[in-house]
Design a protein around this motif. Structure first.
Motif, mmCIF file in Angstrom:
data_model
loop_
_atom_site.group_PDB
_atom_site.id
_atom_site.type_symbol
_atom_site.label_atom_id
_atom_site.label_comp_id
_atom_site.label_asym_id
_atom_site.label_seq_id
_atom_site.Cartn_x
_atom_site.Cartn_y
_atom_site.Cartn_z
ATOM 1 N N HIS A 94 44.890 38.715 60.490
ATOM 2 C CA HIS A 94 46.150 38.730 59.744
ATOM 3 C C HIS A 94 45.923 38.845 58.241
ATOM 4 O O HIS A 94 46.868 39.090 57.485
ATOM 5 C CB HIS A 94 46.960 37.467 60.064
ATOM 6 N N VAL A 95 44.681 38.680 57.798
ATOM 7 C CA VAL A 95 44.357 38.799 56.371
ATOM 8 C C VAL A 95 43.961 40.228 56.014
ATOM 9 O O VAL A 95 43.933 40.591 54.841
ATOM 10 C CB VAL A 95 43.229 37.815 55.993
ATOM 11 N N LEU A 96 43.663 41.072 57.017
ATOM 12 C CA LEU A 96 43.187 42.428 56.748
ATOM 13 C C LEU A 96 44.080 43.218 55.788
ATOM 14 O O LEU A 96 43.568 43.897 54.888
ATOM 15 C CB LEU A 96 43.038 43.203 58.059
ATOM 16 N N PRO A 97 45.412 43.191 55.933
ATOM 17 C CA PRO A 97 46.231 43.959 54.999
ATOM 18 C C PRO A 97 46.040 43.551 53.537
ATOM 19 O O PRO A 97 46.234 44.378 52.630
ATOM 20 C CB PRO A 97 47.669 43.672 55.471
ATOM 21 N N LEU A 98 45.649 42.312 53.283
ATOM 22 C CA LEU A 98 45.438 41.871 51.905
ATOM 23 C C LEU A 98 44.213 42.554 51.303
ATOM 24 O O LEU A 98 44.186 42.862 50.102
ATOM 25 C CB LEU A 98 45.276 40.358 51.845
ATOM 26 N N TYR A 99 43.201 42.793 52.108
ATOM 27 C CA TYR A 99 42.019 43.518 51.640
ATOM 28 C C TYR A 99 42.380 44.955 51.267
ATOM 29 O O TYR A 99 41.914 45.486 50.251
ATOM 30 C CB TYR A 99 40.941 43.525 52.716
ATOM 31 N N VAL A 100 43.198 45.584 52.096
ATOM 32 C CA VAL A 100 43.579 46.971 51.827
ATOM 33 C C VAL A 100 44.415 47.057 50.556
ATOM 34 O O VAL A 100 44.271 47.995 49.762
ATOM 35 C CB VAL A 100 44.322 47.573 53.032
ATOM 36 N N ARG A 101 45.265 46.074 50.340
ATOM 37 C CA ARG A 101 46.078 46.087 49.112
ATOM 38 C C ARG A 101 45.198 45.975 47.878
ATOM 39 O O ARG A 101 45.442 46.640 46.865
ATOM 40 C CB ARG A 101 47.103 44.948 49.141
ATOM 41 N N VAL A 102 44.166 45.140 47.923
ATOM 42 C CA VAL A 102 43.239 45.047 46.797
ATOM 43 C C VAL A 102 42.496 46.373 46.601
ATOM 44 O O VAL A 102 42.319 46.839 45.468
ATOM 45 C CB VAL A 102 42.237 43.898 47.015
ATOM 46 N N GLU A 103 42.097 46.995 47.696
ATOM 47 C CA GLU A 103 41.396 48.274 47.586
ATOM 48 C C GLU A 103 42.315 49.361 47.030
ATOM 49 O O GLU A 103 41.879 50.205 46.232
ATOM 50 C CB GLU A 103 40.861 48.684 48.967
ATOM 51 N N ARG A 104 43.573 49.330 47.420
ATOM 52 C CA ARG A 104 44.534 50.292 46.859
ATOM 53 C C ARG A 104 44.661 50.096 45.355
ATOM 54 O O ARG A 104 44.707 51.068 44.598
ATOM 55 C CB ARG A 104 45.896 50.122 47.531
ATOM 56 N N TYR A 105 44.723 48.863 44.925
ATOM 57 C CA TYR A 105 44.815 48.582 43.493
ATOM 58 C C TYR A 105 43.557 49.063 42.780
ATOM 59 O O TYR A 105 43.617 49.679 41.713
ATOM 60 C CB TYR A 105 44.998 47.083 43.276
ATOM 61 N N ARG A 106 42.414 48.797 43.377
ATOM 62 C CA ARG A 106 41.146 49.191 42.755
ATOM 63 C C ARG A 106 41.062 50.708 42.601
ATOM 64 O O ARG A 106 40.620 51.207 41.562
ATOM 65 C CB ARG A 106 39.973 48.708 43.610
ATOM 66 N N ARG A 107 41.508 51.435 43.614
ATOM 67 C CA ARG A 107 41.386 52.892 43.575
ATOM 68 C C ARG A 107 42.489 53.570 42.766
ATOM 69 O O ARG A 107 42.233 54.540 42.049
ATOM 70 C CB ARG A 107 41.421 53.465 44.994
ATOM 71 N N ASP A 108 43.705 53.078 42.908
ATOM 72 C CA ASP A 108 44.862 53.822 42.410
ATOM 73 C C ASP A 108 45.476 53.303 41.122
ATOM 74 O O ASP A 108 46.102 54.058 40.387
ATOM 75 C CB ASP A 108 45.968 53.853 43.479
ATOM 76 N N ARG A 109 45.316 52.020 40.843
ATOM 77 C CA ARG A 109 46.053 51.450 39.731
ATOM 78 C C ARG A 109 45.168 51.029 38.576
ATOM 79 O O ARG A 109 45.669 50.724 37.505
ATOM 80 C CB ARG A 109 46.862 50.231 40.208
ATOM 81 N N GLY A 110 43.869 50.958 38.782
ATOM 82 C CA GLY A 110 43.012 50.527 37.689
ATOM 83 C C GLY A 110 43.097 49.030 37.478
ATOM 84 O O GLY A 110 43.554 48.280 38.326
ATOM 85 N N HIS A 111 42.683 48.581 36.298
ATOM 86 C CA HIS A 111 42.572 47.148 36.020
ATOM 87 C C HIS A 111 43.303 46.777 34.728
ATOM 88 O O HIS A 111 42.927 45.844 34.041
ATOM 89 C CB HIS A 111 41.100 46.763 35.905
ATOM 90 N N GLU A 112 44.368 47.516 34.416
ATOM 91 C CA GLU A 112 44.994 47.317 33.109
ATOM 92 C C GLU A 112 45.793 46.034 33.006
ATOM 93 O O GLU A 112 45.911 45.450 31.940
ATOM 94 C CB GLU A 112 45.921 48.499 32.778
#
Length: 327
Positions: free
Chosen positions: A213-231
């Motif tokens: 049930h925690v797996l989607p949280l990992y994908v959300r972090v990966e989406r942020y890392r790839r698509d949104r940067g760290h601003e």
């Protein structure tokens, strides 16, 4: 409460003091405590503890010859055979990440070691998990093996047969499903729609108390890392409706039912991170309290301008913890 002078601790064993002791022995070049710990773990019949402990031990043993020495002393040990596979896979993964020229040879060695462990201990899910980990290393190679039709629409072809073998031996094994996620990631650097679909599929079929049930949280972090940067430390990525829903489901379907002392530190950190980002501070406080002094650099590092800087990750963790525990 966020006590004055609190400093988080990074340790792979976390709350598992028996594992901590075995790691100390392993770092000293000895295998006795590792062998004893794994014998005791196997006797419990719980594959989750076996999987977790062998994985952590392998991260340390991969930089030593201790498992080789153990196998030489106890060639009939099933646990030593499994750890041989674990160490071989860990070395192959590290070589692949570093781009070492000998990486393909290490992959083949790891494949052979896992197959030998499967023959030695056919009921053990860990060697199958090792094979799953190796498929991610060649996910983009033409004609890569183990590409079979997925079990549901919207999922990519992949090593589903290997996942099924692990599932057959230990239903909803946490690491097996994470290894499959790594394969899905490795297929492409582009949009993560396949990973989103996979994580939702895995979580939707998992029982209450399952770490899936925690797996989607990992994908959300990966989406942020790839698509949104760290601003931005806080932006709409973390408070979007689906982000809040994912955090809530992980809390309600996993955390409230799991054995917290045996839970993955990474899972607990991802949940605390998600609840903090979703502004659910009281719920996040419960997870921070369950963590005690322990933390992991991921996912906090991805909220910083320099993810490789562990000091910055620690600072973000401390600020989030203090904010949540202040309520």
């Amino acid at each position: 409460m966020p006590g004055h002078g609190f400093r988080p601790v990074f340790h792979p064993a976390g709350h598992d003091h028996a594992l901590r002791h075995a790691l100390q022995d392993l770092r000293a070049g000895r295998w006795g405590e590792m062998a004893r710990l794994l014998e005791e773990t196997a006797a419990t019949g719980h594959w989750d503890g076996w999987t977790r402990r062998t994985q952590v031990l392998a991260t340390v043993a991969a930089g030593t010859d201790v498992v080789h020495a153990w196998r030489a002393e106890q060639p009939d040990s099933a646990a030593a055979a499994v750890m041989h596979g674990r160490v071989a896979v860990e070395r192959a993964v590290r070589a692949h990440r570093a781009g070492h020229a000998g990486g393909r040879a290490l992959e083949q060695e790891a494949w052979t070691a896992c197959r030998e462990a499967i023959e030695r201990v056919p009921a053990d899910p860990v060697p199958w998990i090792g094979l799953l980990a190796l498929t991610a290393l060649g996910a983009r190679r033409p004609g890569a093996p183990h590409r079979v039709r997925p079990p549901a629409p919207m999922l990519p072809p992949g090593p589903w047969g290997l996942l099924a073998e692990a599932q057959r031996r230990d239903p909803y094994n946490r690491e097996a499903y994470h290894r499959m996620l790594q394969f899905v990631y490795a297929r492409s650097d582009g949009p993560l729609s396949e990973a989103v679909n996979y994580a939702q599929w895995a979580a939707s079929g998992a029982p209450r108390g399952s770490a899936l049930h925690v797996l989607p949280l990992y994908v959300r972090v990966e989406r942020y890392r790839r698509d949104r940067g760290h601003e931005h430390a806080l932006d709409l990525h973390w408070v979007a409706e689906d982000a809040v829903r994912e955090a809530g489901r992980a809390m309600e379907d996993w955390f409230l039912f799991c054995a917290v002392p045996e839970a993955s530190q990474l899972d607990l950190n991802h949940l605390a991170h998600a609840l903090f980002g979703a502004l659910r501070f009281p719920d996040a406080a419960r997870v921070f309290e369950a963590l005690g002094p322990y933390y992991t650099t991921a996912p906090w590092a991805h909220r910083t301008p320099r993810p490789a800087d562990r000091t910055l990750a620690e600072e973000v963790f401390l600020r989030a913890r203090a904010r949540c525990l202040a309520d």
